[in-house]
Design an enzyme around this catalytic site. Sequence first.
Site, PDB file in Angstrom:
ATOM      1  NE  ARG A  11     -34.587 -35.701 -34.018  1.00 28.25           N
ATOM      2  CZ  ARG A  11     -33.884 -35.394 -32.909  1.00 28.25           C
ATOM      3  NH1 ARG A  11     -33.005 -36.214 -32.379  1.00 28.25           N
ATOM      4  NH2 ARG A  11     -34.085 -34.245 -32.301  1.00 28.25           N
ATOM      5  CE  LYS A  41     -29.339 -34.513 -24.835  1.00 32.87           C
ATOM      6  NZ  LYS A  41     -29.672 -33.330 -25.564  1.00 32.87           N
ATOM      7  CG  ASP A  61     -33.006 -37.393 -29.245  1.00 31.94           C
ATOM      8  OD1 ASP A  61     -33.105 -36.154 -29.330  1.00 31.94           O
ATOM      9  OD2 ASP A  61     -31.933 -37.980 -29.321  1.00 31.94           O
ATOM     10  CG  ASP A 102     -32.423 -30.955 -24.847  1.00 33.71           C
ATOM     11  OD1 ASP A 102     -32.104 -29.803 -24.550  1.00 33.71           O
ATOM     12  OD2 ASP A 102     -31.627 -31.831 -25.203  1.00 33.71           O
ATOM     13  CG  ASP A 103     -34.482 -32.946 -29.264  1.00 32.55           C
ATOM     14  OD1 ASP A 103     -33.249 -32.967 -29.275  1.00 32.55           O
ATOM     15  OD2 ASP A 103     -35.182 -33.841 -28.770  1.00 32.55           O
ATOM     16  CG  ASN A 110     -25.441 -33.253 -32.666  1.00 32.26           C
ATOM     17  OD1 ASN A 110     -24.395 -32.721 -33.012  1.00 32.26           O
ATOM     18  ND2 ASN A 110     -26.262 -32.724 -31.765  1.00 32.26           N
TER      19      ASN A 110
HETATM   20  P1  NAD Z   1     -36.690 -33.584 -36.966  1.00 33.71           P
HETATM   21  O1  NAD Z   1     -36.843 -34.981 -37.433  1.00 33.71           O
HETATM   22  O2  NAD Z   1     -37.749 -32.972 -36.125  1.00 33.71           O
HETATM   23  O3  NAD Z   1     -36.459 -32.617 -38.232  1.00 33.71           O
HETATM   24  C1  NAD Z   1     -35.631 -32.917 -39.318  1.00 33.71           C
HETATM   25  C2  NAD Z   1     -36.045 -32.024 -40.477  1.00 33.71           C
HETATM   26  O4  NAD Z   1     -35.101 -32.209 -41.541  1.00 33.71           O
HETATM   27  C3  NAD Z   1     -37.421 -32.319 -41.043  1.00 33.71           C
HETATM   28  O5  NAD Z   1     -38.090 -31.117 -41.279  1.00 33.71           O
HETATM   29  C4  NAD Z   1     -37.117 -32.989 -42.373  1.00 33.71           C
HETATM   30  O6  NAD Z   1     -38.109 -32.729 -43.350  1.00 33.71           O
HETATM   31  C5  NAD Z   1     -35.842 -32.292 -42.751  1.00 33.71           C
HETATM   32  N1  NAD Z   1     -35.084 -33.033 -43.757  1.00 33.71           N
HETATM   33  C6  NAD Z   1     -34.870 -34.356 -43.838  1.00 33.71           C
HETATM   34  N2  NAD Z   1     -34.175 -34.635 -44.946  1.00 33.71           N
HETATM   35  C7  NAD Z   1     -33.942 -33.460 -45.560  1.00 33.71           C
HETATM   36  C8  NAD Z   1     -33.285 -33.090 -46.744  1.00 33.71           C
HETATM   37  N3  NAD Z   1     -32.679 -34.008 -47.513  1.00 33.71           N
HETATM   38  N4  NAD Z   1     -33.244 -31.794 -47.079  1.00 33.71           N
HETATM   39  C9  NAD Z   1     -33.832 -30.859 -46.305  1.00 33.71           C
HETATM   40  N5  NAD Z   1     -34.467 -31.154 -45.163  1.00 33.71           N
HETATM   41  C10 NAD Z   1     -34.517 -32.442 -44.801  1.00 33.71           C
HETATM   42  O7  NAD Z   1     -35.306 -33.540 -36.195  1.00 33.71           O
HETATM   43  P2  NAD Z   1     -34.769 -32.378 -35.254  1.00 33.71           P
HETATM   44  O8  NAD Z   1     -35.102 -32.657 -33.837  1.00 33.71           O
HETATM   45  O9  NAD Z   1     -35.133 -31.057 -35.791  1.00 33.71           O
HETATM   46  O10 NAD Z   1     -33.195 -32.622 -35.389  1.00 33.71           O
HETATM   47  C11 NAD Z   1     -32.548 -32.446 -36.634  1.00 33.71           C
HETATM   48  C12 NAD Z   1     -31.051 -32.539 -36.432  1.00 33.71           C
HETATM   49  O11 NAD Z   1     -30.638 -31.490 -35.557  1.00 33.71           O
HETATM   50  C13 NAD Z   1     -30.587 -33.851 -35.801  1.00 33.71           C
HETATM   51  O12 NAD Z   1     -29.405 -34.279 -36.438  1.00 33.71           O
HETATM   52  C14 NAD Z   1     -30.267 -33.468 -34.387  1.00 33.71           C
HETATM   53  O13 NAD Z   1     -29.207 -34.241 -33.843  1.00 33.71           O
HETATM   54  C15 NAD Z   1     -29.834 -32.033 -34.539  1.00 33.71           C
HETATM   55  N6  NAD Z   1     -30.009 -31.262 -33.304  1.00 33.71           N
HETATM   56  C16 NAD Z   1     -28.928 -30.644 -32.803  1.00 33.71           C
HETATM   57  C17 NAD Z   1     -29.045 -29.918 -31.635  1.00 33.71           C
HETATM   58  C18 NAD Z   1     -27.838 -29.249 -31.066  1.00 33.71           C
HETATM   59  O14 NAD Z   1     -27.825 -28.896 -29.896  1.00 33.71           O
HETATM   60  N7  NAD Z   1     -26.820 -29.042 -31.852  1.00 33.71           N
HETATM   61  C19 NAD Z   1     -30.272 -29.815 -30.978  1.00 33.71           C
HETATM   62  C20 NAD Z   1     -31.373 -30.453 -31.525  1.00 33.71           C
HETATM   63  C21 NAD Z   1     -31.227 -31.178 -32.704  1.00 33.71           C
END
Ligand code: NAD
Length: 556
Positions: A161, A179, A251, A273-274, A413
């Site tokens: 991911r 990172k 990730d 980290d996530d 992101n």
């Molecule tokens: P993840 O795969 O664990 O979670 C994604 C979630 O989004 C899941 O629950 C999924 O069901 C949901 N989803 C997918 N399609 C959807 C839709 N159409 N409608 C509603 N929900 C939907 O991923 P994650 O680690 O939680 O990361 C998610 C995003 O957050 C990524 O883009 C990542 O880059 C970003 N992120 C940003 C930071 C930051 O510092 N800004 C930190 C961590 C993650």
Amino acid sequence: MSFLPFESGLSPIGGSTCPRGTALLTNSLLNKGTAFTERERDALGLRGLLPPRVFTLEEQVERVLGNLRRKESPLEKYIFLTTLQNRNETLFYRVMQDHTEEMLPLIYTPTVGQACLEYGAIFRRPRGLYISIRERGRVSEILRHWPLHDVRIIVVTDGERILGLGDLGALGMGIPVGKLSLYTACAGLHPAYGLPITLDVGTDNAALRADPHYLGLCQPRVRGTAYDEFVAEFVAAVRSVFPRALLQWEDFGNTNAFRLLQQNRAHVCSFNDDIQGTAAVAGLLASLKETGGKLVEQRLLFLGAGEAGTGIADLYVAAATSAGLSESDARARCWFVDSEGLVVQNRPGRPLAHHKLPYAHAHAPLRTLAEAVEALHPTVLIGVSGQPATFTAPILRRMAELNPRPVIFALSNPTSQAECTAEQAYRETDGRVLFASGSPFPPVTFGGRTYTPGQGNNVYIFPGVGYGALACGAREITDAMFLAAARRLAELVTPEDLALGRIYPSLTRIREVSLELAIAVVAEAKRSGLATIELPADPRAELIARRFEAVYRDYV
Ligand code: NAD
């Protein structure tokens, strides 16, 4: 413990003498390029291997900036910078430190996303370790191939991911590499202490498997027992080969991420980290300075119920309970919409994943985010879905009707995946929004005012947390340390930041910010009895003295 493994210019490759000649010029940690002095050129067998004129570090920085700024695309700039990093790390980090705001989007999000997508095509030379599942039984041996023996931070991914871009398999290596660069640029961890690792278990991205440039195993992902055994072997090998290393899980897909963190936290000092690092709670705390609201009275609605979303909610719950709310009341303030609608108890269809259960409240099922906004009247809307354009104009407008100062974070992101743009957020809320995004957006002018929104990104958190944990030899990295870091980060937001519409400190202050967070983490580690290294009551001077400074040392 020193954070300078080879003061006085000794070789970081284990020996006690400085390499000479081309071996020195090709050692990125020691190379100074055209800045080797006349004496060094004579003493270290460099005479003739360099053009005659000696340049200062400052002059080299100017040349780098000139060359970099002539490149047209961010990806070309990324390639240029990583080539520089592989050639001369001191110069690379001097440029990074002095021009952080310009460099961060190039070596981190959003450009690193594009770089990962094209990692196979732009591949020049490897950085870090690739350990494939074919090498089961040989993981320790592979770790020992790493030429530096005192590793303190490992950032590891299995590429499932990558940002919001999905399964990029072995191409995800750009993330651990990036990172670790931030650990050095932002917190001052010596670059010799970092080790990026990709665990290659295949990829379920069929397009990648068919791509002739793909760098990894061309097979579907291995899952189940074989995967678990491979990761367990990896963790055991890290403990035996690099016993002082902190492990940052990065990730992983969410079916593995939560499990791996829970299983391994107790065995090896590690964090994800996530799940844990997201800076959103700090942004929320800072926003409250503007809205005048109380933390314990917020209603949070998340789009995306994965690692980042439930991680942010868990940290909110920790903060709200320490402010007097019961845990169940705090959880009841956090709501999630995922790809199948509002997360509620007894939702028809697939059973809810384990990490969502604490946030599955009693409510009628709802299909869309718009319906959830209407039903729940959130004060805070957080996008962590990886799905672009999901904070639509009607949703943004409704948030502005419900709240005099709506708090809206589009954290996905890279930029292409953000739930809305900064411009949309300000326009649809008449400029009343408190907005942050995971990747940077340019300033927005609306209603005669210019807003410079902040980047709600982990870059504010993990370098300081990791540095502090290492400095005090923390046995474990706890949620309380992340909460201490989030609180300190919010305190560092100035009235000037807020006046610009920014709920995070300027990235130009990232070294100072990371230091402050490290100090907060050291204090929390001491308080909870997890510190194993005695630091002075005020560790500031010690932490500053141990930081890597991107300056050249005299070798002779
Ligand atoms: P993840 O795969 O664990 O979670 C994604 C979630 O989004 C899941 O629950 C999924 O069901 C949901 N989803 C997918 N399609 C959807 C839709 N159409 N409608 C509603 N929900 C939907 O991923 P994650 O680690 O939680 O990361 C998610 C995003 O957050 C990524 O883009 C990542 O880059 C970003 N992120 C940003 C930071 C930051 O510092 N800004 C930190 C961590 C993650």
